[in-house]
Write an enzyme that holds these catalytic residues in place. Structure first.
Site, PDB file in Angstrom:
ATOM      1  N   SER A 285      -3.667  -2.063  15.380  1.00 37.87           N
ATOM      2  CA  SER A 285      -3.934  -1.195  14.230  1.00 37.87           C
ATOM      3  C   SER A 285      -3.146   0.110  14.383  1.00 37.87           C
ATOM      4  CB  SER A 285      -5.439  -0.924  14.137  1.00 37.87           C
ATOM      5  OG  SER A 285      -5.690   0.156  13.275  1.00 37.87           O
TER       6      SER A 285
ATOM      7  N   ASN B 200      -5.612  -4.561  -2.388  1.00 38.86           N
ATOM      8  CA  ASN B 200      -6.330  -4.444  -1.122  1.00 38.86           C
ATOM      9  C   ASN B 200      -7.539  -3.562  -1.369  1.00 38.86           C
ATOM     10  OD1 ASN B 200      -4.135  -5.785  -0.116  1.00 38.86           O
ATOM     11  ND2 ASN B 200      -3.386  -4.124   1.186  1.00 38.86           N
TER      12      ASN B 200
ATOM     13  N   GLU C  95      -6.007  -7.959   0.733  1.00 41.32           N
ATOM     14  CA  GLU C  95      -6.662  -7.539   1.977  1.00 41.32           C
ATOM     15  C   GLU C  95      -8.070  -7.074   1.662  1.00 41.32           C
ATOM     16  OE1 GLU C  95      -4.806  -4.553   4.552  1.00 41.32           O
ATOM     17  OE2 GLU C  95      -2.834  -5.375   4.062  1.00 41.32           O
TER      18      GLU C  95
ATOM     19  N   GLU D 222       0.790  -1.245   0.000  1.00 38.99           N
ATOM     20  CA  GLU D 222       0.000   0.000   0.000  1.00 38.99           C
ATOM     21  C   GLU D 222       0.817   1.287   0.000  1.00 38.99           C
ATOM     22  OE1 GLU D 222      -3.125   0.244   2.858  1.00 38.99           O
ATOM     23  OE2 GLU D 222      -4.068  -1.616   2.219  1.00 38.99           O
TER      24      GLU D 222
HETATM   25  C1  BGP Z   1      -4.371  -1.599   5.483  1.00 36.72           C
HETATM   26  C2  BGP Z   1      -3.052  -2.053   6.002  1.00 36.72           C
HETATM   27  C3  BGP Z   1      -3.121  -2.975   7.166  1.00 36.72           C
HETATM   28  C4  BGP Z   1      -4.285  -2.750   8.097  1.00 36.72           C
HETATM   29  C5  BGP Z   1      -5.576  -2.411   7.394  1.00 36.72           C
HETATM   30  C6  BGP Z   1      -6.662  -1.911   8.295  1.00 36.72           C
HETATM   31  O1  BGP Z   1      -4.220  -0.315   4.968  1.00 36.72           O
HETATM   32  O2  BGP Z   1      -2.302  -2.676   4.998  1.00 36.72           O
HETATM   33  O3  BGP Z   1      -1.869  -2.972   7.778  1.00 36.72           O
HETATM   34  O4  BGP Z   1      -3.971  -1.959   9.167  1.00 36.72           O
HETATM   35  O5  BGP Z   1      -5.406  -1.459   6.382  1.00 36.72           O
HETATM   36  O6  BGP Z   1      -6.468  -0.565   8.585  1.00 36.72           O
HETATM   37  P1  BGP Z   1      -6.718   0.032  10.019  1.00 36.72           P
HETATM   38  O7  BGP Z   1      -5.877  -0.785  10.934  1.00 36.72           O
HETATM   39  O8  BGP Z   1      -6.277   1.459   9.946  1.00 36.72           O
HETATM   40  O9  BGP Z   1      -8.158  -0.079  10.270  1.00 36.72           O
END
Ligand code: BGP
Length: 469
Positions: free
Chosen positions: A431, A298, A376, A162
Site C-alpha cells: 500500500s 472506486n 475497487e 483515481e
Molecule cells: C485506491 C488505489 C489503490 C489502493 C487502494 C487502497 O485509492 O487505487 O491503489 O491502494 O486505494 O488504498 P490504501 O492502500 O491507501 O489503503
C-alpha cells in the site's frame, strides 16, 4: 444479505502493477516517481510486494478457482518504455511479460480489465512536472497507442486510475511524491490535465478504430454536511466540487458546468490559486465525453464535512492508529467524525449507503453515462496468519463486501446500469502510503516466504460466484 448475483455480472478482483509485481529493477524496468522516494524515506520497500511478476500463474489460478471471471491489472509504463519517452524500441522483456500475463488471465477465464496509469508516472516525466507538464500528456497518448496496437488480446481498457487521489496525495496532503501541502493550483491543474490526457486517448482509440472498450476510473467519496446549517451544506458542496463534481463533469459532460465552475472558483480565490484551461481542451473533453464505453467507480468511503476558514492542516494516519487523522482545508471545509458511522483502524468510514448514493447521483446528474463497473471497493485490516487454522477469519470483510454489494444491487434494481464488481484486492499487496500492514486481499500473502493462504472472504466470494447462473 446478498443471496444471488445477477446473470452475467462481472465478478472480479483488482491489482495494480507497482503494488503487486515487485522486481522493480528486473528485466530493464525504468524508475518511476516512487523508487527513489521510498528508498530515501526508508519506511517500506516496493519489493518484493507479492512477487506477482513471477507468481502470477499461481494467483490467477487461485482467482479462477474462487469463481472470479475478471481481473483488474495495470501495465507498468516503465517496463515498456523504461525512461518514459515513447520510442520505436520498446523494452522487449516488458512487452513479453504483459503478453504472458494477459494470456494467463484468458487461460484462467479471467477477463483482463487493464489500466494504463495507476499512480506510477515514469521518473523522467515526473521530474519534468508529471501531469502538470503537457509533455506528459503527449507521451501518455503515445504510450497508450502503443499498448492498443500491441496488446490485441485486451478488450477492456481504462486510461487513468483515481485522478483525485493522485492530485490530493501529491499536492494537498503530501503523502505521494512530490509531497506538496495544500498547493491548490497544482492539484486542480493536475486533475484538469489528466482529464485532457484521458480524453485525448479516448478520441485516438475511437479515431483509429481499435476494438474493445475504453473508460476512466474515478474514486467517488460522497460528501455530507456535518449539520444542516447553511454554512456546512455549502462546505459540503465545495468539497464535493473539488473531489467529485469537477471530474465527473469533465468526463461525462465534457465541460465544467456553471455551478461547478462557481464552486471551484470560490476555492481558488480562498487559496490564491489558479487554473489554466486552453480553449482546445474543452473541444477535446467534449468529443471524448460522448465516446466513453464504460466508467469505473472506486468506492471506499464517504466524508462528513463542516465549514472551515482556519489554516489548512493535515495528518495522514498511515499506521492504523485509530482516530489520528486530521484534515482541514482552508475555505473548503474540515473533516468531522459522524459518531453513527463506524471506521477502520485507518479512520476510513464504513458507509455502504454512500455507494448507493453515488450510483444514483451519476444516473441522475449525468443521464448519458456509460455502463458502470465498481472497479475497487474493499476493506484494509491488520491481519496475521495463524498456521493452526485452515483459513484466516475475516468476517468483518465479508460483512463489508456484502453490505456494499447490497447497495450496488439496490441501485441496479432501481435502474442504474452497473454491471460488475472488482474487490480491492485479489491478494494482500503493497500500500502506497501505508506499507504492508494494511491488508485487503481475498488471498493472504506471507511477504517473507511468499506463501499464499485463503481468507474466509475468499470462500464467501466463491460461494456467491456460483449463484450467477
Ligand atoms: C485506491 C488505489 C489503490 C489502493 C487502494 C487502497 O485509492 O487505487 O491503489 O491502494 O486505494 O488504498 P490504501 O492502500 O491507501 O489503503
Amino acid at each position: 444479505r446478498v443471496k444471488k448475483l445477477p446473470k452475467g455480472f462481472v465478478w472480479g478482483a483488482a491489482t495494480a502493477a507497482y503494488q503487486v509485481e515487485g522486481n522493480t529493477n528486473l528485466d530493464g524496468k525504468g524508475k518511476i516517481m516512487w523508487d527513489d522516494y521510498l528508498k530515501n524515506q526508508g519506511n517500506f520497500s516496493p519489493n518484493p510486494a507479492c512477487d506477482f511478476y513471477h507468481r502470477y500463474p499461481e494467483d490467477l489460478k487461485i482467482a479462477h478457482n474462487l469463481g472470479l471471471n475478471a481481473i483488474r491489472i495495470s501495465i507498468a509504463w516503465t517496463r515498456i518504455f523504461p525512461n518514459g519517452y515513447v520510442t520505436d524500441e520498446p523494452n522487449e522483456a516488458g512487452v513479453k511479460y504483459y503478453h504472458r500475463l494477459f494470456h494467463e488471465c484468458l487461460k484462467n477465464n479471467l477477463v483482463p480489465y487493464v489500466t494504463l496509469h495507476h499512480f506510477d508516472s515514469p521518473k523522467t516525466l515526473f521530474d519534468q512536472g508529471d501531469w502538470l507538464n503537457r509533455e506528459m500528456i503527449d507521451e501518455f497518448v503515445k504510450y497508450a497507442d502503443f499498448c492498443f496496437q500491441e496488446f490485441v488480446e485486451v478488450d477492456n481498457w481504462f486510461t487513468i486510475n483515481e485522478l483525485i487521489s493522485l492530485a490530493m496525495c501529491q499536492y494537498i496532503q503530501g503523502t505521494f511524491p512530490p509531497n506538496k501541502l495544500f498547493d491548490v493550483s497544482d492539484a486542480i491543474q493536475a486533475q484538469h490535465n489528466e482529464l485532457v490526457a484521458h480524453a485525448k486517448v479516448v478520441n485516438l482509440f475511437k479515431a483509429k478504430g481499435y476494438k474493445g472498450r475504453i473508460g476512466l476510473i474515478h474514486v467517488i467519496q460522497p460528501v455530507y454536511p456535518a449539520t444542516n446549517s447553511e454554512a456546512d451544506r455549502h462546505a459540503a458542496d465545495l468539497r464535493d466540487a473539488f473531489m467529485n463534481r469537477f471530474l465527473l463533469d469533465g468526463t461525462l459532460l465534457g465541460f465544467y458546468s456553471d455551478r461547478t465552475r462557481h464552486l471551484i472558483k470560490e476555492i481558488l480565490v480562498a487559496n490564491n490559486a489558479e487554473l489554466h484551461i486552453l480553449p482546445e481542451d474543452l473541444e477535446i473533453l467534449k468529443q471524448a465525453s460522448k465516446q466513453n464505453d464504460m466508467l469505473g467507480i472506486n468506492y471506499y468511503q464517504n466524508q462528513t464535512v463542516a465549514s472551515y476558514d482556519g489554516p489548512s492542516e493535515t495528518y495522514h494516519n498511515g499506521n492504523g492508529k485509530k482516530g489520528s487523522s486530521v484534515f482541514a482545508f482552508h475555505g473548503v471545509g474540515k473533516d468531522v467524525r459522524n459518531p453513527a458511522i463506524p471506521t477502520t483502524d485507518w479512520d476510513w468510514n464504513i458507509y455502504p449507503e454512500g455507494l448507493y448514493d453515488v450510483l444514483k447521483r451519476i444516473a441522475h446528474d449525468y443521464p448519458d453515462y456509460p455502463v458502470i463497473y465498481i472497479t475497487e471497493n474493499g476493506m484494509g485490516a491488520k491481519e496475521a496468519w495463524d498456521s493452526s487454522k485452515e483459513y484466516l477469519d475475516d468476517n468483518y470483510r465479508i460483512d463489508f463486501i456484502d453490505q456494499h454489494l447490497a447497495a450496488i444491487l439496490k441501485a441496479r434494481n432501481e435502474g442504474v446500469n452497473v454491471q460488475g464488481y472488482f474487490l480491492w484486492s485479489l491478494q494482500d499487496q503493497f500500500s502506497w502510503s501505508n506499507g504492508y500492514n494494511k491488508r485487503y486481499g481475498l488471498i493472504y500473502v506471507d511477504f517473507a516466504s511468499q506463501d499464499r493462504h485463503l481468507k474466509r472472504s475468499a470462500l464467501w466470494f466463491k460461494a456467491l460466484s456460483k449463484t450467477m447462473k
